[in-house]
Each structure stands twice: as structure tokens, then as C-alpha cells.
Design a protein around this motif. Structure first.
Motif, PDB file in Angstrom:
ATOM      1  N   ASP B 114      -6.331 -39.217  97.555  1.00 43.57           N
ATOM      2  CA  ASP B 114      -5.645 -40.178  98.118  1.00 43.57           C
ATOM      3  C   ASP B 114      -4.722 -40.523  97.075  1.00 43.57           C
ATOM      4  N   TYR B 115      -4.924 -40.848  95.990  1.00 45.70           N
ATOM      5  CA  TYR B 115      -4.135 -41.223  94.944  1.00 45.70           C
ATOM      6  C   TYR B 115      -2.882 -40.100  94.657  1.00 45.70           C
ATOM      7  N   ILE B 116      -3.355 -38.900  94.761  1.00 43.11           N
ATOM      8  CA  ILE B 116      -2.281 -37.851  94.399  1.00 43.11           C
ATOM      9  C   ILE B 116      -1.174 -37.960  95.701  1.00 43.11           C
ATOM     10  N   ASN B 117      -1.802 -38.066  96.734  1.00 46.98           N
ATOM     11  CA  ASN B 117      -0.827 -38.378  98.133  1.00 46.98           C
ATOM     12  C   ASN B 117      -0.048 -39.530  97.711  1.00 46.98           C
ATOM     13  N   LYS B 120       2.717 -38.663  95.467  1.00 47.90           N
ATOM     14  CA  LYS B 120       3.545 -37.842  95.975  1.00 47.90           C
ATOM     15  C   LYS B 120       4.631 -38.564  96.899  1.00 47.90           C
ATOM     16  N   GLN B 121       4.116 -39.667  97.770  1.00 53.09           N
ATOM     17  CA  GLN B 121       5.062 -40.328  98.562  1.00 53.09           C
ATOM     18  C   GLN B 121       6.136 -41.338  97.779  1.00 53.09           C
ATOM     19  N   VAL B 122       5.342 -41.852  96.623  1.00 55.01           N
ATOM     20  CA  VAL B 122       6.548 -42.576  95.581  1.00 55.01           C
ATOM     21  C   VAL B 122       7.480 -41.905  95.291  1.00 55.01           C
ATOM     22  N   GLN B 123       6.861 -40.690  94.921  1.00 55.78           N
ATOM     23  CA  GLN B 123       8.185 -39.752  94.236  1.00 55.78           C
ATOM     24  C   GLN B 123       9.207 -39.391  95.061  1.00 55.78           C
ATOM     25  N   SER B 124       8.848 -39.094  96.338  1.00 56.49           N
ATOM     26  CA  SER B 124       9.570 -38.578  97.451  1.00 56.49           C
ATOM     27  C   SER B 124      10.727 -39.532  98.201  1.00 56.49           C
TER      28      SER B 124
END
Lengths: 237, 124
Positions: B114-117, B120-124
């Protein structure tokens, strides 16, 4: 390793008051040692005795295997406060004096330090501020190439940028077998360059420990360890 | 470099050099700065640098060459092993800390995913 400084059963009284009692201390060749203790604990007195400036102690102080004061003095560069010089003397004259008196004095080293410390050689001794005088003293002391450096609270009035540069010069120039004994009550700035700390308390050497041992064994910083000893909640040993 | 005064400095120097090697700042076969230069750069005692280098040499991370200095090992396996060791250290800490919070193994995996996802969202 051989001991560069050996102190045995040293006792020193002044005006019927005991200043140092039963001091025993060995400092190995090549070590940089922090001499820590409260104001008045006897740090300066101990340095003056090692340097042969203060006299009248019982016991023995051997430096590089020598007992005689003149021989010892030739091995020791001590950060004296230039009190012996006439206050109207110009700085360049004092530097010439050091060049003449100490064959191991390096004008090149001095000039490098004077450059970043911005010491104005045209000034007279009496015109120097406290910080400027301290810079001159440390510059002169470190410019000798000798076996023992005694630095008595060298950084008190010196700004932090200059302090950092002085510490870097010490690392750069210290020969592998030279001993540096540096006293200070601000420990944190010199902590990273110390091999050992010697703590003076209750008129004698309270402890002598490797700096890395304090960090690994007690997971404490040098400053914290030192404070814990003075606050009396020392849980060690 | 700023040192934590509560941790042996030789150990912090070792870790610093490990990281330099892992991120490629020091490449295989690169020459390390001279001991005294390292000491000046890091504002530490020469003896402390020597101790750190001594251990790196016995770990075969760096190789001394007589009269030339110290070089980063060119053995890819040694560097790979080192990288794995550093990653395991980080994982170990994370794992133990989460276990102390009574998080199960499966939950750790889920939380991590979940954390990795999220990242990823924060970065994109």
C-alpha cells in the motif's frame, strides 16, 4: 606504543592549597587527547607543569623520555598567552622572535594560518582583541614542528568558521607521532578529533578513556559522558 | 559530514564509504583519497580513519596497493554482497519495529505494498 608523556605521583600545592593530588597519567605517542574539567579543576596548572612553566611540584613528569626542564621545553609547544612580551611589540616582531628562538618554527605554516585567520602583522600586541590574540597564539603554537602540543582552551574567543579551519590545520599538519593535549569545556567541537579524553575532577585524574570506547560502550557522546561524571550520576565502572 | 557523537566514528566512516560505493560515487577500482585527506575532509582524527580503512580492507571492500594507496574492490560479487547486507540491515530494523507494534508478517507485506502505491501516486 611508547609514552610521550609520563606523569608519576604528581602533587602540587600553591599558597598552602592543594591544586593537584596524586596525578598519574601516561599519554602514548601520536594521540590527540582532550583534557576536560570544570573551571578551576587544574587543567591549566597541569599543562603549565608539563610545560615546565610552573615549578615546585613533587613527583615526576617525563616528556619524550626526558626529565630536565630545558630539554622538555624543546619538545613542547605550549599555547602561552604571550604575557612575556611587551604590549607595544608589533606582531611581525613576535613572529621573528619565534623564528629565532625555535628552530622547528615553520614560517610557511604560520603564513598559511595567518592567511585564513586574518592576522594583521602590523598591529601591536596591545591593539589585539581577545579573539585576535587567541588566533595569534594558536597560530604560533601550531607552527612549530615538535613532539608535544599543549593547547589550553584555544578556541574560547574564536569564531566557529576559524575554529573549523584551525581544527583542519591540526589534522593536516600533526605528524604521526606528535601528541596533542587540548583542554576545553566545550567538548562537542573537538570531540571528533580526539583519541582519548582525560577528565580532571577533585584535584586528580578521574578517568582516562578512549573516545571511541565511550561511544561504543556507553552509547554516549563525549559531552554527555563528561557531564554525567560532573553531575555525579555516573553509572559506569 | 556531520557525525553522531553517540556512535563510534570509525563505524560511521565505514558506513559513509559503504554508501559511496553502493551509490557509485566510488566506482569499482577507484582510488580512495589519502588517509590524511580523508581525515581533513571529514574533520576526524587520522587514527580513526585508519581504523575504518583497516576494517574495510579486512572485509575486502577496499584493497591496498603498496605505495599507491587504497582502491575500491573490482570484485562485483563483494559489492553485491555489501549492497544486500545494507538492505537487509534496513529491512531488519523495519521488520523488528513493526513486529513490536504487533503487525503480522502478512500485514507487513500488505502495508508495504500500500505504501509503495501511495508513494507512486504522490510522485506521478
Amino acid at each position: 606504543m611508547t609514552n610521550t608523556i609520563e606523569i608519576k605521583n604528581l602533587n602540587y600545592r600553591k599558597n598552602y592549597r592543594s591544586i593537584l593530588e596524586d596525578v598519574n597519567l601516561n599519554i602514548e605517542s601520536g594521540k590527540t587527547v582532550g583534557l576536560l574539567g570544570e573551571n578551576g579543576a587544574g587543567k591549566t596548572t597541569l599543562m603549565r607543569l608539563i610545560a615546565g612553566v610552573a615549578k615546585g611540584a613533587s613527583g615526576s613528569i617525563t616528556v619524550a623520555g626526558k626529565n630536565g626542564v630545558p630539554e622538555k621545553k624543546s619538545f613542547i609547544s605550549f599555547s602561552e598567552q604571550l604575557d612575556g612580551f611587551n604590549p607595544s611589540m608589533r606582531i611581525d616582531k613576535i613572529i621573528r622572535f619565534y623564528e629565532d628562538v625555535y628552530p622547528d618554527f615553520s614560517t610557511e605554516k604560520y603564513n598559511q594560518m595567518a592567511g585564513f585567520l586574518q592576522i594583521d602583522e602590523g598591529l601591536r600586541l596591545s591593539a589585539l582583541s581577545k579573539g585576535m590574540k587567541e588566533k595569534l597564539v594558536i597560530g604560533l603554537t601550531l607552527s612549530r614542528d615538535t613532539k608535544v602540543y599543549l593547547l589550553d582552551e584555544p578556541f574560547g574567543g574564536i569564531d566557529s568558521m576559524s575554529r573549523k579551519k584551525i581544527i583542519q590545520s591540526i589534522i593536516k599538519w600533526k605528524s604521526d607521532d606528535a601528541v596533542i593535549l587540548v583542554s576545553d569545556h566545550y567538548v562537542s567541537e573537538i570531540a571528533s578529533i580526539l583519541d582519548e579524553v582525560v577528565i580532571i575532577k577533585d584535584r586528580t585524574i578521574y578517568t582516562q578513556k578512549s573516545a571511541e570506547e565511550i561511544r561504543s560502550k556507553y552509547a554516549e557522546g563525549i559531552e554527555q559522558y563528561y557531564e554525567s561524571i560532573y553531575e555525579g550520576n555516573d553509572t559506569n565502572d | 559530514m556531520k557525525f553522531d557523537d553517540k556512535i563510534p566514528i570509525y563505524y560511521q566512516i565505514k558506513n559513509y564509504i559503504y554508501r559511496q560505493i553502493i551509490i557509485g560515487e566510488l566506482a569499482p577500482g577507484d582510488k580512495l583519497p589519502a588517509v590524511r585527506q580523508l581525515a581533513v575532509d571529514l574533520t576526524v582524527n587520522v587514527n580513526t580513519v585508519q581504523r575504518a580503512l583497516g576494517e574495510l580492507i579486512s572485509e575486502k571492500i577496499i584493497e591496498p596497493q603498496r605505495g599507491k594507496g587504497n582502491f575500491v574492490t573490482e570484485d562485483k560479487q563483494t559489492i553485491e554482497k555489501l549492497k544486500k547486507l545494507l538492505i537487509t540491515d534496513q529491512l531488519k530494523e523495519l521488520y523488528e519495529n513493526l513486529h513490536k507494534l504487533n503487525v503480522t508478517d502478512q500485514e507487513i507485506l500488505n502495508y508495504l505494498q500500500d505504501y509503495i502505491n501511495e508513494r507512486k501516486q504522490v510522485q506521478s
